[in-house]
Design an enzyme around this catalytic site. Structure first.
Site, PDB file in Angstrom:
ATOM      1  N   ARG A  66       0.815  -1.219   0.000  1.00  0.00           N
ATOM      2  CA  ARG A  66       0.000   0.000   0.000  1.00  0.00           C
ATOM      3  C   ARG A  66       0.851   1.273   0.000  1.00  0.00           C
ATOM      4  O   ARG A  66       0.627   2.192  -0.770  1.00  0.00           O
ATOM      5  CB  ARG A  66      -0.948  -0.003   1.216  1.00  0.00           C
ATOM      6  N   ARG A  92      -9.713   2.455  -3.011  1.00  0.00           N
ATOM      7  CA  ARG A  92      -8.553   2.007  -2.225  1.00  0.00           C
ATOM      8  C   ARG A  92      -8.512   2.803  -0.935  1.00  0.00           C
ATOM      9  O   ARG A  92      -8.820   3.995  -0.913  1.00  0.00           O
ATOM     10  CB  ARG A  92      -7.246   2.273  -2.985  1.00  0.00           C
ATOM     11  N   HIS A 110     -19.036   9.390  -0.602  1.00  0.00           N
ATOM     12  CA  HIS A 110     -19.522   8.035  -0.316  1.00  0.00           C
ATOM     13  C   HIS A 110     -21.047   8.019  -0.446  1.00  0.00           C
ATOM     14  O   HIS A 110     -21.719   8.926   0.044  1.00  0.00           O
ATOM     15  CB  HIS A 110     -19.094   7.619   1.094  1.00  0.00           C
ATOM     16  N   GLU A 175     -24.978  13.231  -5.215  1.00  0.00           N
ATOM     17  CA  GLU A 175     -23.508  13.218  -5.108  1.00  0.00           C
ATOM     18  C   GLU A 175     -22.918  14.312  -5.981  1.00  0.00           C
ATOM     19  O   GLU A 175     -22.037  15.062  -5.570  1.00  0.00           O
ATOM     20  CB  GLU A 175     -22.946  11.864  -5.554  1.00  0.00           C
TER      21      GLU A 175
HETATM   22  C1  GAR Z   1     -19.937   6.841  -6.406  1.00  0.00           C
HETATM   23  O1  GAR Z   1     -21.246   6.427  -6.120  1.00  0.00           O
HETATM   24  C2  GAR Z   1     -19.154   7.088  -5.150  1.00  0.00           C
HETATM   25  O2  GAR Z   1     -19.918   7.651  -4.129  1.00  0.00           O
HETATM   26  C3  GAR Z   1     -18.716   5.688  -4.794  1.00  0.00           C
HETATM   27  O3  GAR Z   1     -18.340   5.131  -6.021  1.00  0.00           O
HETATM   28  C4  GAR Z   1     -19.139   5.698  -7.065  1.00  0.00           C
HETATM   29  C5  GAR Z   1     -18.233   6.193  -8.158  1.00  0.00           C
HETATM   30  O4  GAR Z   1     -18.991   6.640  -9.256  1.00  0.00           O
HETATM   31  N1  GAR Z   1     -17.638   5.690  -3.846  1.00  0.00           N
HETATM   32  C6  GAR Z   1     -17.540   4.820  -2.836  1.00  0.00           C
HETATM   33  O5  GAR Z   1     -18.321   3.911  -2.652  1.00  0.00           O
HETATM   34  C7  GAR Z   1     -16.341   5.061  -1.920  1.00  0.00           C
HETATM   35  N2  GAR Z   1     -16.432   4.252  -0.743  1.00  0.00           N
HETATM   36  P1  GAR Z   1     -18.350   7.566 -10.353  1.00  0.00           P
HETATM   37  O6  GAR Z   1     -17.081   6.844 -10.831  1.00  0.00           O
HETATM   38  O7  GAR Z   1     -19.362   7.647 -11.439  1.00  0.00           O
HETATM   39  O8  GAR Z   1     -18.045   8.905  -9.736  1.00  0.00           O
END
Ligand code: GAR
Length: 203
Positions: A66, A92, A110, A175
């Protein structure tokens, strides 16, 4: 000097694109996206960035410890003079080394109302648990998964006929809205942190 944002993503890149749209429309004053970095060479988000004329870099993580991986990413971000890091579907956990390199300058989005449903498939977790409201959270990143002081949240009602897909789509729209709000807040500097609480300053 504009604030130079580094975006890290692993997949689709819709949150990256929403930020890029808001910046292009002048709705995040003083911001520009300096570079988009992915741990996956085939991440559609990289192609979306290239199409917009934004610099990209794939840094595959396979087989690397990591911290060794994070050192490469931090070096790339520093080389691009980045002063704010936005995780946008970057799947990650960051090492303490990475977090210390950009103290309180790393944001994550998130798809749940944290601290509920951290980790993978947060929308499915919410649906299966039976909550009536879920949503999304933008928070400052520390070494723990999906934790760190909360900057902005939005609530999304869960409907009786929701599927994983329909709920995810409604959360995603929020989001895209709140990530820009959070970036605006952090770049304005109009907040202070007390313990876990982010207190917005109105002046
Ligand atoms: C989004 O829904 C984001 O909130 C989530 O991944 C997706 C990415 O979508 N992130 C997580 O779950 C982090 N723990 P995108 O590539 O279209 O932005």
């Amino acid at each position: 000097m504009p604030h130079r944002i580094g975006v890290l993503l692993s997949g689709r890149g819709s949150n990256f694109e929403a930020l890029a749209d808001q910046i292009a429309d002048g709705r995040i004053p003083g911001a520009e996206i300096a570079i988009v970095i992915s741990n996956r060479e085939d991440a559609p988000g990289l192609a979306r960035a290239t199409a917009r004329g934004i610099a990209t870099k794939a840094i595959p993580s396979k087989g690397l410890p990591r911290e060794a991986y994070d050192m490469q990413v931090v070096a790339e971000l520093r080389g691009a003079n980045v002063d704010l890091v936005c995780l946008a579907g970057f799947m990650r956990l960051l090492s303490p080394y990475f977090v210390a390199a950009f103290p309180r300058r790393i944001l994550n989005i998130h798809p749940s109302l944290l601290p509920s449903f951290p980790g993978l498939e947060a929308q499915r977790q919410a649906l299966e648990y039976g909550v009536q409201f879920s949503g999304c959270t933008v928070h400052l990143v520390d070494e723990t998964l999906d934790a760190g002081p909360i900057l902005v949240q939005a609530v999304v009602p869960v409907r009786d006929d929701d599927t994983d897909e329909s709920l995810s789509a409604r959360i995603l729209a929020e989001e895209h809205r709140i990530y820009a709000d959070a970036v605006r807040l952090v770049l304005s500097g109009r907040y202070r942190i007390e313990g876990r609480r982010v207190i917005k300053l109105h002046n």
